[in-house]
Write a protein that holds these residues in place. Structure first.
Motif, PDB file in Angstrom:
ATOM      1  N   ILE A   1       0.725  -1.074  -0.047  1.00 28.84           N
ATOM      2  CA  ILE A   1       0.048  -0.123   0.110  1.00 28.84           C
ATOM      3  C   ILE A   1       1.049   1.168  -0.045  1.00 28.84           C
ATOM      4  CG2 ILE A   1      -1.707   1.210   1.207  1.00 28.84           C
ATOM      5  CD1 ILE A   1      -2.479  -1.384   2.598  1.00 28.84           C
ATOM      6  N   VAL A   2       0.537   2.126  -0.908  1.00 35.39           N
ATOM      7  CA  VAL A   2       0.854   3.654  -0.965  1.00 35.39           C
ATOM      8  C   VAL A   2      -0.088   4.619  -0.491  1.00 35.39           C
ATOM      9  CG1 VAL A   2       2.320   5.262  -2.197  1.00 35.39           C
ATOM     10  CG2 VAL A   2       2.997   2.920  -2.522  1.00 35.39           C
TER      11      VAL A   2
ATOM     12  N   ASP B   1       1.006  -0.162  16.427  1.00 34.74           N
ATOM     13  CA  ASP B   1       0.420  -1.487  16.103  1.00 34.74           C
ATOM     14  C   ASP B   1       0.630  -2.128  14.728  1.00 34.74           C
ATOM     15  OD1 ASP B   1      -1.451   0.489  15.075  1.00 34.74           O
ATOM     16  OD2 ASP B   1      -3.081  -0.965  15.342  1.00 34.74           O
ATOM     17  N   ILE B   2       1.093  -1.525  13.973  1.00 34.29           N
ATOM     18  CA  ILE B   2       1.296  -2.169  12.559  1.00 34.29           C
ATOM     19  C   ILE B   2       2.568  -2.922  12.488  1.00 34.29           C
ATOM     20  CG2 ILE B   2       1.852  -1.431  10.161  1.00 34.29           C
ATOM     21  CD1 ILE B   2      -0.154   0.967  10.549  1.00 34.29           C
ATOM     22  N   ASP B   3       2.159  -4.361  12.416  1.00 32.61           N
ATOM     23  CA  ASP B   3       3.456  -5.298  12.379  1.00 32.61           C
ATOM     24  C   ASP B   3       3.592  -5.843  10.937  1.00 32.61           C
ATOM     25  OD1 ASP B   3       5.191  -6.871  12.947  1.00 32.61           O
ATOM     26  OD2 ASP B   3       4.043  -8.554  13.659  1.00 32.61           O
ATOM     27  N   THR B   4       4.134  -5.015   9.885  1.00 33.85           N
ATOM     28  CA  THR B   4       4.612  -5.080   8.571  1.00 33.85           C
ATOM     29  C   THR B   4       5.732  -4.031   8.335  1.00 33.85           C
ATOM     30  OG1 THR B   4       3.645  -5.711   6.266  1.00 33.85           O
ATOM     31  CG2 THR B   4       3.064  -3.654   7.490  1.00 33.85           C
ATOM     32  N   ASN B   5       6.171  -4.327   7.021  1.00 34.17           N
ATOM     33  CA  ASN B   5       7.046  -3.377   6.536  1.00 34.17           C
ATOM     34  C   ASN B   5       6.363  -1.968   6.636  1.00 34.17           C
ATOM     35  OD1 ASN B   5       9.336  -5.448   5.875  1.00 34.17           O
ATOM     36  ND2 ASN B   5       7.669  -6.081   4.292  1.00 34.17           N
ATOM     37  N   TYR B   6       7.172  -1.150   7.067  1.00 33.00           N
ATOM     38  CA  TYR B   6       6.479   0.377   7.165  1.00 33.00           C
ATOM     39  C   TYR B   6       7.631   1.497   6.882  1.00 33.00           C
ATOM     40  CZ  TYR B   6       3.515   3.970   9.245  1.00 33.00           C
ATOM     41  OH  TYR B   6       2.613   5.060   9.203  1.00 33.00           O
ATOM     42  N   CYS B   7       7.018   2.197   5.881  1.00 32.60           N
ATOM     43  CA  CYS B   7       7.722   3.429   5.657  1.00 32.60           C
ATOM     44  C   CYS B   7       6.698   4.788   5.670  1.00 32.60           C
ATOM     45  CB  CYS B   7       8.442   3.537   4.244  1.00 32.60           C
ATOM     46  SG  CYS B   7       9.492   4.956   3.578  1.00 32.60           S
TER      47      CYS B   7
ATOM     48  N   VAL C   1      -1.368  -7.859   4.122  1.00 32.58           N
ATOM     49  CA  VAL C   1      -0.406  -6.472   3.719  1.00 32.58           C
ATOM     50  C   VAL C   1       0.817  -6.726   3.876  1.00 32.58           C
ATOM     51  CG1 VAL C   1      -0.070  -4.132   4.180  1.00 32.58           C
ATOM     52  CG2 VAL C   1      -2.417  -5.028   4.423  1.00 32.58           C
ATOM     53  N   ASN C   2       1.636  -6.631   2.755  1.00 36.96           N
ATOM     54  CA  ASN C   2       3.293  -6.849   3.068  1.00 36.96           C
ATOM     55  C   ASN C   2       3.916  -5.622   3.226  1.00 36.96           C
ATOM     56  OD1 ASN C   2       5.629  -8.278   2.533  1.00 36.96           O
ATOM     57  ND2 ASN C   2       5.860  -6.888   0.753  1.00 36.96           N
TER      58      ASN C   2
ATOM     59  N   THR D   1      15.339  -2.547  11.566  1.00 31.00           N
ATOM     60  CA  THR D   1      14.529  -3.751  11.505  1.00 31.00           C
ATOM     61  C   THR D   1      13.523  -3.793  12.760  1.00 31.00           C
ATOM     62  OG1 THR D   1      16.328  -5.134   9.979  1.00 31.00           O
ATOM     63  CG2 THR D   1      14.648  -6.442  11.356  1.00 31.00           C
ATOM     64  N   VAL D   2      12.463  -4.024  12.682  1.00 29.56           N
ATOM     65  CA  VAL D   2      11.420  -4.016  13.847  1.00 29.56           C
ATOM     66  C   VAL D   2      10.641  -5.459  13.581  1.00 29.56           C
ATOM     67  CG1 VAL D   2       9.433  -2.886  15.049  1.00 29.56           C
ATOM     68  CG2 VAL D   2      11.429  -1.598  14.157  1.00 29.56           C
ATOM     69  N   ASN D   3      10.736  -6.191  14.498  1.00 28.23           N
ATOM     70  CA  ASN D   3      10.023  -7.691  14.577  1.00 28.23           C
ATOM     71  C   ASN D   3      10.196  -8.215  13.152  1.00 28.23           C
ATOM     72  OD1 ASN D   3       9.107  -7.023  17.008  1.00 28.23           O
ATOM     73  ND2 ASN D   3       7.316  -5.992  16.187  1.00 28.23           N
ATOM     74  N   GLY D   4      11.506  -8.043  12.594  1.00 27.71           N
ATOM     75  CA  GLY D   4      11.666  -8.948  11.132  1.00 27.71           C
ATOM     76  C   GLY D   4      11.304  -8.044  10.114  1.00 27.71           C
ATOM     77  N   HIS D   5      10.530  -6.791  10.206  1.00 26.68           N
ATOM     78  CA  HIS D   5      10.081  -5.964   9.132  1.00 26.68           C
ATOM     79  C   HIS D   5      11.075  -4.989   9.232  1.00 26.68           C
ATOM     80  CE1 HIS D   5       6.805  -8.394   9.058  1.00 26.68           C
ATOM     81  NE2 HIS D   5       6.317  -8.275  10.260  1.00 26.68           N
ATOM     82  N   VAL D   6      11.053  -4.321   7.583  1.00 27.33           N
ATOM     83  CA  VAL D   6      11.875  -3.091   7.486  1.00 27.33           C
ATOM     84  C   VAL D   6      10.984  -1.648   8.054  1.00 27.33           C
ATOM     85  CG1 VAL D   6      12.596  -1.361   5.562  1.00 27.33           C
ATOM     86  CG2 VAL D   6      12.797  -4.094   5.489  1.00 27.33           C
TER      87      VAL D   6
END
Length: 470
Positions: free
Chosen positions: A8-9, A49-55, A29-30, A95-100
């Protein structure tokens, strides 16, 4: 559907929508790339609370962030708290919980312009290709962003020439030709006093009152007032209210001029207000009716033309909202109708007193001078505000504005900056359509064939793309 299939963007208010989508289907959601900025993330539930790759990408001069979270350092403090990374530094991967996790700060752009920069595009691509590699590697610097901006801008400007050409062509038809009448004879605008008054009332006063008028209109028409059921975009309400106040100023000037003519024994007719020929005293209502029909024909043609150009050539005519354009839909058009009526009212009043300039002896040259002068004066107030507020904000670099925003809600923070978001579109649109109306008036003797099609055109292709649906 698998988790890796959704990346998602979200831009601006789209940050909130993106957060909602994630929370409804977190397994699918990746990645999430949120563009401008920490404040929008904060009012959409944050991202702890968002546990995925996040920018999250921040414009350093974002006025919303400044008003609600503070300067870039204040925003960084919020990001550190929300992410749990105490030593978070902008523009680095974590790296947070294995995500970028990535927080970017980009200078040289503004959230409020509705037009992100090439650097932001490259940042989005860099993140997305990191968390969701494309089958073919992308050259992040080869986005053709500048050429796209240039050609879309050219396409947008040519739109006004096409609008004038369509109406001019329709006026050659015998049915529509009856709208025309002999061009009224008016005394040319002369002298420094006349021009100083024009600049005062067309530029200086409207520019000075923009922040306060737009802010209070947003307060009086916002959520909980009942007006939001009719006027569904609060930021848009701010600039619409300001336009109406400017129109009232124009009415006051016309009343003053009419009283002066009465004292001087000068009789006024419809020709004095660009609504008919000299000596006419009753409006021929078939003229505005036929002008409305021309408007419907015009927007149908333009809509089809825009769809073809955008679908097959990738040219985006909506230069005033290049990165945030929303496609037209029946619901958006319906929500735009109240705003279209306001635009018509403002354009109608603004063009009643058509300026006549001293002749150079060359009719073609006189035409282009009149078009240029009227266009520039109409657009000048918003242009000045844009230069001060956005140009000044970019120079300061923190989101602070030259003309201070006001705390109309008494909460200690400003909530009125959004109205100026629309000024790019209206600076261009109001100035451009005034030029079209001036051109048509000097050819056909009244403003009916110009104002009505131009107002409907502006409503459809500027308002509907911004009007929110609740």
């Amino acid at each position: 559907m698998i988790k890796d299939s959704i990346n998602i963007v979200g831009y601006s208010a789209g940050i909130g929508t993106s957060g909602y989508v994630y929370r409804q289907m977190p397994d699918k959601v990746n990645s999430m790339c949120m563009v401008f900025g920490p404040f929008l993330a904060s009012i959409s539930g944050g991202f702890s609370d968002i546990d995925t790759n996040y920018c999250l990408i921040k414009s350093t001069a974002d006025q919303y962030d400044w008003d609600f979270l503070g300067d870039p350092d204040g925003c960084l403090a919020y990001m550190r708290e929300e992410s749990g990374i105490a030593d978070l530094v902008p523009n680095q991967d974590y790296t947070v919980n294995g995500h970028v996790f990535h927080y970017a700060q980009i200078g040289g752009t503004l959230h409020q312009t509705g037009n992100i920069s090439g650097a932001v595009i490259e940042q989005i691509l860099a993140f997305v290709t990191t968390v969701a590699p494309a089958p073919i590697a992308l050259d992040l610097s080869d986005t053709a962003w500048l050429p796209q901006q240039i050609f879309s801008g050219i396409a947008c400007v040519t739109m006004m020439f096409m609008l004038a050409a369509i109406i001019n062509l329709l006026m050659q038809n015998p049915f529509f030709a009856t709208i025309a009448n002999p061009v009224p004879v008016k005394a040319p605008r002369r002298g420094a006093k006349a021009w100083c008054l024009d600049v005062l009332f067309a530029t200086i006063i409207p520019a000075l009152i923009f922040v306060h008028v737009s802010a209070y209109v947003m307060k009086w028409t916002g959520a909980g007032t009942g007006w939001e059921k009719i006027f569904t975009s609060n930021n848009l309400n701010g600039i619409m209210g300001w336009l109406l106040v400017v129109a009232v100023i124009g009415i006051i000037r016309m009343v003053i001029h009419a009283n002066q003519d009465k004292k001087n024994g000068i009789a006024r007719s419809l020709g004095s207000y660009a609504l008919g020929a000299d000596g006419d005293t009753r409006i021929d209502w078939s003229k505005p009716a036929k002008a409305l029909l021309m408007a419907l024909i015009t927007i149908t043609f333009v809509g089809a033309w825009m769809w073809l150009l955008e679908a097959f050539l990738g040219i985006d005519y909506q230069v005033w909202c290049l990165s945030t354009y929303v496609e037209l839909s029946p619901a958006r058009i319906l929500r735009a109708i109240p705003y279209i009526l306001i635009i018509f009212t403002v354009m109608f009043i603004g063009n009643l007193n058509q300026r006549v300039l001293p002749s150079t002896g060359n009719e073609r040259k006189d035409m282009w001078i009149a078009v240029a002068v009227n266009s520039v004066l109409t657009a000048s107030a918003l242009f000045v505000v844009l230069v001060l507020q956005y140009g000044g904000s970019m120079i300061i670099g923190t989101g602070q504005t030259i003309i201070p925003q006001i705390d109309i809600w008494g909460t200690g923070v400003n909530k009125s900056a959004g109205a100026l978001d629309f000024a790019f579109g209206y600076c261009y649109m109001m100035g451009g359509t005034t030029g079209v109306v001036t051109y048509l008036y000097r050819k056909f003797g009244n403003i009916w064939c110009g104002v009505i099609p131009c107002a409907v055109f502006a409503g459809m292709f500027t308002l509907a793309s911004f009007t929110l649906i609740y």
